[in-house]
Motif scaffolding. Structure first.
Motif, PDB file in Angstrom:
ATOM      1  N   ALA A 122       0.833  -1.208   0.000  1.00  0.00           N
ATOM      2  CA  ALA A 122       0.000   0.000   0.000  1.00  0.00           C
ATOM      3  C   ALA A 122       0.863   1.252   0.000  1.00  0.00           C
ATOM      4  CB  ALA A 122      -0.921  -0.017   1.217  1.00  0.00           C
ATOM      5  N   PHE A 123       1.970   1.217   0.713  1.00  0.00           N
ATOM      6  CA  PHE A 123       2.885   2.360   0.748  1.00  0.00           C
ATOM      7  C   PHE A 123       3.456   2.649  -0.637  1.00  0.00           C
ATOM      8  CE2 PHE A 123       7.475   3.273   0.773  1.00  0.00           C
ATOM      9  CZ  PHE A 123       7.443   4.601   1.153  1.00  0.00           C
ATOM     10  N   VAL A 124       3.924   1.606  -1.315  1.00  0.00           N
ATOM     11  CA  VAL A 124       4.512   1.794  -2.647  1.00  0.00           C
ATOM     12  C   VAL A 124       3.494   2.426  -3.591  1.00  0.00           C
ATOM     13  CG1 VAL A 124       5.459   0.590  -4.655  1.00  0.00           C
ATOM     14  CG2 VAL A 124       6.196  -0.058  -2.357  1.00  0.00           C
ATOM     15  N   LYS A 125       2.249   2.010  -3.507  1.00  0.00           N
ATOM     16  CA  LYS A 125       1.203   2.580  -4.362  1.00  0.00           C
ATOM     17  C   LYS A 125       0.889   4.028  -3.999  1.00  0.00           C
ATOM     18  CE  LYS A 125      -1.118  -1.811  -5.336  1.00  0.00           C
ATOM     19  NZ  LYS A 125      -2.368  -2.590  -5.180  1.00  0.00           N
ATOM     20  N   ALA A 126       1.107   4.393  -2.732  1.00  0.00           N
ATOM     21  CA  ALA A 126       0.747   5.737  -2.268  1.00  0.00           C
ATOM     22  C   ALA A 126       1.804   6.785  -2.576  1.00  0.00           C
ATOM     23  CB  ALA A 126       0.478   5.712  -0.763  1.00  0.00           C
ATOM     24  N   VAL A 127       3.035   6.366  -2.855  1.00  0.00           N
ATOM     25  CA  VAL A 127       4.121   7.326  -3.101  1.00  0.00           C
ATOM     26  C   VAL A 127       3.876   8.072  -4.414  1.00  0.00           C
ATOM     27  CG1 VAL A 127       6.587   7.574  -3.579  1.00  0.00           C
ATOM     28  CG2 VAL A 127       5.813   6.009  -1.786  1.00  0.00           C
ATOM     29  N   ARG A 128       4.005   9.384  -4.381  1.00  0.00           N
ATOM     30  CA  ARG A 128       3.825  10.200  -5.588  1.00  0.00           C
ATOM     31  C   ARG A 128       5.077  10.116  -6.451  1.00  0.00           C
ATOM     32  NH1 ARG A 128       4.788  15.674  -6.452  1.00  0.00           N
ATOM     33  NH2 ARG A 128       5.119  15.989  -4.213  1.00  0.00           N
ATOM     34  N   LEU A 129       4.888   9.716  -7.695  1.00  0.00           N
ATOM     35  CA  LEU A 129       5.995   9.566  -8.624  1.00  0.00           C
ATOM     36  C   LEU A 129       6.263  10.871  -9.362  1.00  0.00           C
ATOM     37  CD1 LEU A 129       4.947   6.123 -10.152  1.00  0.00           C
ATOM     38  CD2 LEU A 129       6.439   6.546  -8.183  1.00  0.00           C
ATOM     39  N   GLU A 130       7.522  11.117  -9.668  1.00  0.00           N
ATOM     40  CA  GLU A 130       7.914  12.337 -10.363  1.00  0.00           C
ATOM     41  C   GLU A 130       8.347  11.997 -11.792  1.00  0.00           C
ATOM     42  OE1 GLU A 130       7.582  15.308  -9.195  1.00  0.00           O
ATOM     43  OE2 GLU A 130       7.180  14.867  -7.083  1.00  0.00           O
ATOM     44  N   GLY A 131       7.800  12.736 -12.759  1.00  0.00           N
ATOM     45  CA  GLY A 131       8.202  12.543 -14.151  1.00  0.00           C
ATOM     46  C   GLY A 131       7.957  11.119 -14.615  1.00  0.00           C
ATOM     47  N   ARG A 132       8.993  10.514 -15.175  1.00  0.00           N
ATOM     48  CA  ARG A 132       8.903   9.150 -15.694  1.00  0.00           C
ATOM     49  C   ARG A 132       9.404   8.109 -14.693  1.00  0.00           C
ATOM     50  NH1 ARG A 132       7.982   8.302 -20.928  1.00  0.00           N
ATOM     51  NH2 ARG A 132       9.288   6.424 -20.924  1.00  0.00           N
ATOM     52  N   ALA A 133       9.617   8.495 -13.452  1.00  0.00           N
ATOM     53  CA  ALA A 133      10.115   7.566 -12.441  1.00  0.00           C
ATOM     54  C   ALA A 133       9.038   6.528 -12.091  1.00  0.00           C
ATOM     55  CB  ALA A 133      10.538   8.314 -11.185  1.00  0.00           C
ATOM     56  N   LEU A 134       9.485   5.321 -11.820  1.00  0.00           N
ATOM     57  CA  LEU A 134       8.622   4.231 -11.375  1.00  0.00           C
ATOM     58  C   LEU A 134       9.183   3.658 -10.075  1.00  0.00           C
ATOM     59  CD1 LEU A 134       8.023   2.295 -14.713  1.00  0.00           C
ATOM     60  CD2 LEU A 134       6.434   3.863 -13.560  1.00  0.00           C
ATOM     61  N   MET A 135       8.296   3.171  -9.221  1.00  0.00           N
ATOM     62  CA  MET A 135       8.712   2.560  -7.956  1.00  0.00           C
ATOM     63  C   MET A 135       7.995   1.231  -7.807  1.00  0.00           C
ATOM     64  SD  MET A 135       8.492   4.212  -4.130  1.00  0.00           S
ATOM     65  CE  MET A 135       9.301   3.435  -2.736  1.00  0.00           C
ATOM     66  N   GLU A 136       8.757   0.147  -7.633  1.00  0.00           N
ATOM     67  CA  GLU A 136       8.152  -1.173  -7.525  1.00  0.00           C
ATOM     68  C   GLU A 136       9.035  -2.099  -6.697  1.00  0.00           C
ATOM     69  OE1 GLU A 136       7.672  -2.467 -11.523  1.00  0.00           O
ATOM     70  OE2 GLU A 136       9.763  -2.134 -12.055  1.00  0.00           O
ATOM     71  N   THR A 137       8.405  -3.121  -6.123  1.00  0.00           N
ATOM     72  CA  THR A 137       9.159  -4.101  -5.345  1.00  0.00           C
ATOM     73  C   THR A 137      10.047  -4.904  -6.280  1.00  0.00           C
ATOM     74  OG1 THR A 137       7.341  -5.698  -5.494  1.00  0.00           O
ATOM     75  CG2 THR A 137       7.371  -4.254  -3.579  1.00  0.00           C
ATOM     76  N   SER A 138      11.203  -5.350  -5.761  1.00  0.00           N
ATOM     77  CA  SER A 138      12.170  -6.005  -6.638  1.00  0.00           C
ATOM     78  C   SER A 138      12.782  -7.267  -6.048  1.00  0.00           C
ATOM     79  CB  SER A 138      13.299  -5.017  -6.989  1.00  0.00           C
ATOM     80  OG  SER A 138      13.877  -4.468  -5.821  1.00  0.00           O
ATOM     81  N   ASP A 139      12.272  -7.742  -4.913  1.00  0.00           N
ATOM     82  CA  ASP A 139      12.812  -8.965  -4.326  1.00  0.00           C
ATOM     83  C   ASP A 139      11.802  -9.519  -3.339  1.00  0.00           C
ATOM     84  OD1 ASP A 139      14.520 -11.036  -3.825  1.00  0.00           O
ATOM     85  OD2 ASP A 139      16.197  -9.814  -3.155  1.00  0.00           O
ATOM     86  N   ASP A 140      12.096 -10.700  -2.786  1.00  0.00           N
ATOM     87  CA  ASP A 140      11.192 -11.322  -1.826  1.00  0.00           C
ATOM     88  C   ASP A 140      11.255 -10.619  -0.476  1.00  0.00           C
ATOM     89  OD1 ASP A 140      10.453 -13.229  -3.688  1.00  0.00           O
ATOM     90  OD2 ASP A 140      12.036 -14.629  -3.070  1.00  0.00           O
ATOM     91  N   LEU A 141      10.205 -10.793   0.301  1.00  0.00           N
ATOM     92  CA  LEU A 141      10.162 -10.248   1.654  1.00  0.00           C
ATOM     93  C   LEU A 141      11.179 -10.968   2.530  1.00  0.00           C
ATOM     94  CD1 LEU A 141       8.274  -8.178   3.226  1.00  0.00           C
ATOM     95  CD2 LEU A 141       7.149 -10.214   4.155  1.00  0.00           C
ATOM     96  N   THR A 142      11.895 -10.203   3.338  1.00  0.00           N
ATOM     97  CA  THR A 142      12.806 -10.788   4.312  1.00  0.00           C
ATOM     98  C   THR A 142      12.577 -10.089   5.648  1.00  0.00           C
ATOM     99  OG1 THR A 142      15.109 -11.393   4.766  1.00  0.00           O
ATOM    100  CG2 THR A 142      14.721  -9.242   3.757  1.00  0.00           C
ATOM    101  N   PHE A 143      13.481 -10.270   6.606  1.00  0.00           N
ATOM    102  CA  PHE A 143      13.273  -9.724   7.946  1.00  0.00           C
ATOM    103  C   PHE A 143      14.541  -9.065   8.464  1.00  0.00           C
ATOM    104  CE2 PHE A 143      10.416 -13.404   7.627  1.00  0.00           C
ATOM    105  CZ  PHE A 143       9.211 -12.762   7.811  1.00  0.00           C
ATOM    106  N   SER A 144      14.376  -8.272   9.508  1.00  0.00           N
ATOM    107  CA  SER A 144      15.539  -7.707  10.198  1.00  0.00           C
ATOM    108  C   SER A 144      15.321  -7.816  11.699  1.00  0.00           C
ATOM    109  CB  SER A 144      15.774  -6.245   9.800  1.00  0.00           C
ATOM    110  OG  SER A 144      14.791  -5.396  10.373  1.00  0.00           O
ATOM    111  N   ILE A 145      16.421  -7.774  12.418  1.00  0.00           N
ATOM    112  CA  ILE A 145      16.380  -7.790  13.873  1.00  0.00           C
ATOM    113  C   ILE A 145      17.363  -6.754  14.386  1.00  0.00           C
ATOM    114  CG2 ILE A 145      18.084  -9.647  14.087  1.00  0.00           C
ATOM    115  CD1 ILE A 145      16.352 -10.661  16.467  1.00  0.00           C
TER     116      ILE A 145
END
Length: 233
Positions: free
Chosen positions: A146-169
């Motif tokens: 939902a966050f990725v879809k909500a980000v306002r894109l500028e010009g011809r820029a695109l924003m998309e996921t590019s790998d599997d979900l992982t975790f951090s600690i």
């Protein structure tokens, strides 16, 4: 480091000097942290807990013909993502093993890389969604999407996921005493089952902590120790 466990007494010694001076946040994958001179076998005993964050790699790409315009559009989209993140309940970071936050002070320090197409560039970052208050990996992934879809894109820029979900600690070494407690309890139980003629030795407690993914939203923190059965003398 070698310790002897018997049915009558148990001693467990840890090394305070191994604690990290800074509370780092590390990525947890399905593979062990690389360690050149350690046995690759993971011990059966460790500390299982929910990860602190679900982490998704995201790529911002741009293919505007003018290089300066292309760069500005990518960085402007990243700035929009920084502004949107608190509203979506996520955080932005960068890094491969140890990760750092992305802010309006450092976002232009991220380096643009060549994309697969001519006259195109990309910038890769990480989106973090906290795993707390009952939120599981599926809900965290939905929040990131939902966050990725909500980000306002500028010009011809695109924003998309590019790998599997992982975790951090965050600061995995803070769990070292708890890991040691689990190891001690297991060694005590093993010694009790062996009978009065045998005990167990633990080797390798001076080694650094390691971590693996252990479930849908869980990680396993462990010390790569070795448990050896020995006869009592």
């Amino acid at each position: 480091m070698k310790l002897l466990f018997t049915m009558m007494s148990i001693a467990l010694v840890t090394t305070p000097g191994l604690a990290m001076a800074q509370a780092d946040e590390v990525i947890v994958t399905a593979q062990r942290r690389s360690a050149d001179d350690y046995n690759s076998a993971q011990p059966a005993v460790g500390l299982k807990r929910t990860a602190d964050f679900a982490v998704q790699e995201v790529t911002i790409t741009g293919d505007t013909r003018d290089p300066k315009g292309r760069s500005n559009e990518i960085y402007a989209t990243l700035a929009n993502a920084i502004a949107q993140a608190p509203k979506s309940g996520v955080q932005l970071a960068y890094g491969t093993q140890t990760i750092q936050p992305i802010t309006l002070r450092n976002y232009r320090d991220l380096t643009l890389a060549r994309d697969s197409r001519p006259d195109s560039q990309k910038l890769t970052l990480l989106i973090k969604a906290p795993l707390q208050n009952g939120r599981d990996a599926q809900a965290a992934e939905a929040a990131i999407t939902a966050f990725v879809k909500a980000v306002r894109l500028e010009g011809r820029a695109l924003m998309e996921t590019s790998d599997d979900l992982t975790f951090s600690i965050v600061d995995p070494d803070q769990y070292r005493p708890a890991i040691a407690d689990v190891i001690a309890a297991d060694a005590k139980a093993m010694a009790a089952k062996l009978g009065p003629d045998y005990g167990v030795e633990i080797e390798g407690l001076n080694r650094p902590d390691e971590w693996n993914r252990a479930g849908l939203s869980e990680v396993l923190l462990f010390i790569p120790y070795k448990l050896v059965i020995v006869p009592k003398r």
